[in-house]
Design a protein around this motif. Sequence first.
Motif, PDB file in Angstrom:
ATOM      1  N   ASP A   1       0.825  -1.205   0.000  1.00 37.37           N
ATOM      2  CA  ASP A   1       0.000   0.000   0.000  1.00 37.37           C
ATOM      3  C   ASP A   1       0.860   1.255   0.000  1.00 37.37           C
ATOM      4  O   ASP A   1       0.544   2.251  -0.677  1.00 37.37           O
ATOM      5  CB  ASP A   1      -0.939   0.014   1.210  1.00 37.37           C
ATOM      6  N   CYS A   2       1.974   1.219   0.747  1.00 33.65           N
ATOM      7  CA  CYS A   2       2.883   2.370   0.785  1.00 33.65           C
ATOM      8  C   CYS A   2       3.473   2.627  -0.594  1.00 33.65           C
ATOM      9  O   CYS A   2       3.566   3.777  -1.062  1.00 33.65           O
ATOM     10  CB  CYS A   2       4.002   2.144   1.798  1.00 33.65           C
ATOM     11  N   MET A   3       3.901   1.549  -1.264  1.00 33.29           N
ATOM     12  CA  MET A   3       4.521   1.708  -2.581  1.00 33.29           C
ATOM     13  C   MET A   3       3.511   2.160  -3.628  1.00 33.29           C
ATOM     14  O   MET A   3       3.834   2.945  -4.522  1.00 33.29           O
ATOM     15  CB  MET A   3       5.184   0.400  -3.012  1.00 33.29           C
ATOM     16  N   LYS A   4       2.277   1.669  -3.528  1.00 26.95           N
ATOM     17  CA  LYS A   4       1.254   2.096  -4.489  1.00 26.95           C
ATOM     18  C   LYS A   4       1.029   3.601  -4.411  1.00 26.95           C
ATOM     19  O   LYS A   4       0.921   4.280  -5.438  1.00 26.95           O
ATOM     20  CB  LYS A   4      -0.059   1.348  -4.221  1.00 26.95           C
ATOM     21  N   LYS A   5       0.967   4.119  -3.189  1.00 22.84           N
ATOM     22  CA  LYS A   5       0.796   5.567  -3.016  1.00 22.84           C
ATOM     23  C   LYS A   5       2.035   6.320  -3.481  1.00 22.84           C
ATOM     24  O   LYS A   5       1.940   7.359  -4.140  1.00 22.84           O
ATOM     25  CB  LYS A   5       0.508   5.878  -1.544  1.00 22.84           C
ATOM     26  N   TYR A   6       3.196   5.779  -3.143  1.00 22.58           N
ATOM     27  CA  TYR A   6       4.465   6.427  -3.496  1.00 22.58           C
ATOM     28  C   TYR A   6       4.646   6.503  -5.015  1.00 22.58           C
ATOM     29  O   TYR A   6       5.076   7.532  -5.561  1.00 22.58           O
ATOM     30  CB  TYR A   6       5.605   5.643  -2.857  1.00 22.58           C
ATOM     31  N   LEU A   7       4.315   5.416  -5.711  1.00 26.82           N
ATOM     32  CA  LEU A   7       4.530   5.350  -7.163  1.00 26.82           C
ATOM     33  C   LEU A   7       3.568   6.231  -7.952  1.00 26.82           C
ATOM     34  O   LEU A   7       3.761   6.431  -9.153  1.00 26.82           O
ATOM     35  CB  LEU A   7       4.424   3.905  -7.634  1.00 26.82           C
ATOM     36  N   LYS A   8       2.563   6.773  -7.293  1.00 32.29           N
ATOM     37  CA  LYS A   8       1.700   7.747  -7.964  1.00 32.29           C
ATOM     38  C   LYS A   8       2.414   9.074  -8.150  1.00 32.29           C
ATOM     39  O   LYS A   8       2.028   9.904  -8.982  1.00 32.29           O
ATOM     40  CB  LYS A   8       0.413   7.959  -7.149  1.00 32.29           C
ATOM     41  N   ARG A   9       3.480   9.274  -7.354  1.00 35.96           N
ATOM     42  CA  ARG A   9       4.222  10.545  -7.417  1.00 35.96           C
ATOM     43  C   ARG A   9       5.627  10.375  -7.975  1.00 35.96           C
ATOM     44  O   ARG A   9       6.122  11.227  -8.706  1.00 35.96           O
ATOM     45  CB  ARG A   9       4.328  11.152  -6.009  1.00 35.96           C
ATOM     46  N   LEU A  10       6.290   9.267  -7.636  1.00 35.73           N
ATOM     47  CA  LEU A  10       7.686   9.070  -8.009  1.00 35.73           C
ATOM     48  C   LEU A  10       7.886   7.669  -8.580  1.00 35.73           C
ATOM     49  O   LEU A  10       7.068   6.778  -8.370  1.00 35.73           O
ATOM     50  CB  LEU A  10       8.585   9.269  -6.783  1.00 35.73           C
ATOM     51  N   THR A  11       8.976   7.476  -9.287  1.00 41.85           N
ATOM     52  CA  THR A  11       9.231   6.176  -9.922  1.00 41.85           C
ATOM     53  C   THR A  11      10.533   5.534  -9.444  1.00 41.85           C
ATOM     54  O   THR A  11      10.867   4.438  -9.875  1.00 41.85           O
ATOM     55  CB  THR A  11       9.303   6.332 -11.453  1.00 41.85           C
ATOM     56  N   ALA A  12      11.271   6.205  -8.554  1.00 45.54           N
ATOM     57  CA  ALA A  12      12.540   5.660  -8.060  1.00 45.54           C
ATOM     58  C   ALA A  12      12.330   4.917  -6.753  1.00 45.54           C
ATOM     59  O   ALA A  12      11.454   5.262  -5.950  1.00 45.54           O
ATOM     60  CB  ALA A  12      13.557   6.781  -7.865  1.00 45.54           C
ATOM     61  N   CYS A  13      13.118   3.873  -6.519  1.00 44.18           N
ATOM     62  CA  CYS A  13      13.067   3.136  -5.264  1.00 44.18           C
ATOM     63  C   CYS A  13      13.406   4.068  -4.110  1.00 44.18           C
ATOM     64  O   CYS A  13      14.408   4.797  -4.177  1.00 44.18           O
ATOM     65  CB  CYS A  13      14.062   1.970  -5.309  1.00 44.18           C
ATOM     66  N   PRO A  14      12.606   4.097  -3.035  1.00 40.87           N
ATOM     67  CA  PRO A  14      12.913   4.965  -1.895  1.00 40.87           C
ATOM     68  C   PRO A  14      14.232   4.618  -1.217  1.00 40.87           C
ATOM     69  O   PRO A  14      14.789   5.438  -0.493  1.00 40.87           O
ATOM     70  CB  PRO A  14      11.743   4.710  -0.940  1.00 40.87           C
ATOM     71  N   GLY A  15      14.738   3.385  -1.456  1.00 41.15           N
ATOM     72  CA  GLY A  15      15.988   2.967  -0.835  1.00 41.15           C
ATOM     73  C   GLY A  15      17.209   3.294  -1.671  1.00 41.15           C
ATOM     74  O   GLY A  15      18.027   4.138  -1.303  1.00 41.15           O
ATOM     75  N   CYS A  16      17.323   2.642  -2.836  1.00 38.65           N
ATOM     76  CA  CYS A  16      18.533   2.802  -3.662  1.00 38.65           C
ATOM     77  C   CYS A  16      18.416   3.905  -4.697  1.00 38.65           C
ATOM     78  O   CYS A  16      19.395   4.245  -5.373  1.00 38.65           O
ATOM     79  CB  CYS A  16      18.867   1.482  -4.341  1.00 38.65           C
ATOM     80  N   LYS A  17      17.205   4.450  -4.905  1.00 39.11           N
ATOM     81  CA  LYS A  17      16.936   5.532  -5.861  1.00 39.11           C
ATOM     82  C   LYS A  17      16.997   5.075  -7.315  1.00 39.11           C
ATOM     83  O   LYS A  17      16.921   5.899  -8.226  1.00 39.11           O
ATOM     84  CB  LYS A  17      17.903   6.717  -5.658  1.00 39.11           C
ATOM     85  N   GLY A  18      17.149   3.757  -7.525  1.00 36.10           N
ATOM     86  CA  GLY A  18      17.103   3.245  -8.892  1.00 36.10           C
ATOM     87  C   GLY A  18      15.669   3.167  -9.369  1.00 36.10           C
ATOM     88  O   GLY A  18      14.712   3.228  -8.585  1.00 36.10           O
ATOM     89  N   LEU A  19      15.465   3.028 -10.679  1.00 30.04           N
ATOM     90  CA  LEU A  19      14.108   2.965 -11.233  1.00 30.04           C
ATOM     91  C   LEU A  19      13.378   1.758 -10.689  1.00 30.04           C
ATOM     92  O   LEU A  19      13.863   0.632 -10.767  1.00 30.04           O
ATOM     93  CB  LEU A  19      14.187   2.884 -12.763  1.00 30.04           C
ATOM     94  N   TRP A  20      12.190   1.998 -10.115  1.00 27.36           N
ATOM     95  CA  TRP A  20      11.413   0.909  -9.543  1.00 27.36           C
ATOM     96  C   TRP A  20      10.769   0.093 -10.664  1.00 27.36           C
ATOM     97  O   TRP A  20      10.084   0.652 -11.523  1.00 27.36           O
ATOM     98  CB  TRP A  20      10.329   1.453  -8.621  1.00 27.36           C
ATOM     99  N   SER A  21      10.961  -1.215 -10.649  1.00 24.88           N
ATOM    100  CA  SER A  21      10.424  -2.058 -11.720  1.00 24.88           C
ATOM    101  C   SER A  21       9.642  -3.264 -11.195  1.00 24.88           C
ATOM    102  O   SER A  21       9.091  -4.035 -11.991  1.00 24.88           O
ATOM    103  CB  SER A  21      11.555  -2.547 -12.637  1.00 24.88           C
TER     104      SER A  21
END
Length: 236
Positions: free
Chosen positions: A213-233
């Motif tokens: 649920d956290c990632m679903k909300k986060y990915l509405k605004r950003l596309t990078a991993c909150p940890g490593c900052k790489g593109l979330w896939s």
Amino acid sequence: MPSAMPYTDVHRAFLQAISQHGTMSAKQAYKAFLAICAKYHGSEEIPTEDQIPEVVATINGKLYRYDQKICFVHFDPADTDFYVFCNQTESQLDRLQNTYTESELALFRLILRELACNEENKLKPIVCLNLTSEIKSKPLSKVRAEELLEEWEKLGYFVQLAEMWYFGPKTIGEFDRYLLANYPDEMQRCKLCKESVFYGVKCDKCPDSFHKDCMKKYLKRLTACPGCKGLWSTRV
């Protein structure tokens, strides 16, 4: 801590229902809420499920001084929501001593350990039963262990899905601090909400895990991993 709304008989009855059951699915909680509102409000407008979080917030405003809380838990493996009556003290296992023997509590601890140390936080039932051989105090039979697993599942401490055992919603609600303290290298916190991650989604580029649920909300605004900052896939 101020209450979110005036405390009424509806709140008292809902608290009683949750505390008696210990763990209720969101559907069960809503059914109980409808019955309670019908009893105290009669023919007034039918309440919606969306009203329950506000009711819970008001109840928690009364409970915090007693180190108790109604926790909302989303159980990812079954994609099901639960309300759990939780004691927030550090001595959850001490409280269970009033109900279980030393050997039975030893089995409970061993199951928590094995689940925490398993990469996917799940175990085959036979693994849980075989843990009886590690109990150093009075021997515990596998027949009694099976009875305990069934009882702990009903109470919400563990959940069985597809012939595997998982941390249940009550353990997620009550034992997160215990598990973080005893297994800090195995348990993770979600970098988005700072709460423990039991079952979530992992980045494919780093070891971090997050609540779905956290990632679903986060990915509405950003596309990078909150940890490593790489593109979330990773699919969520």
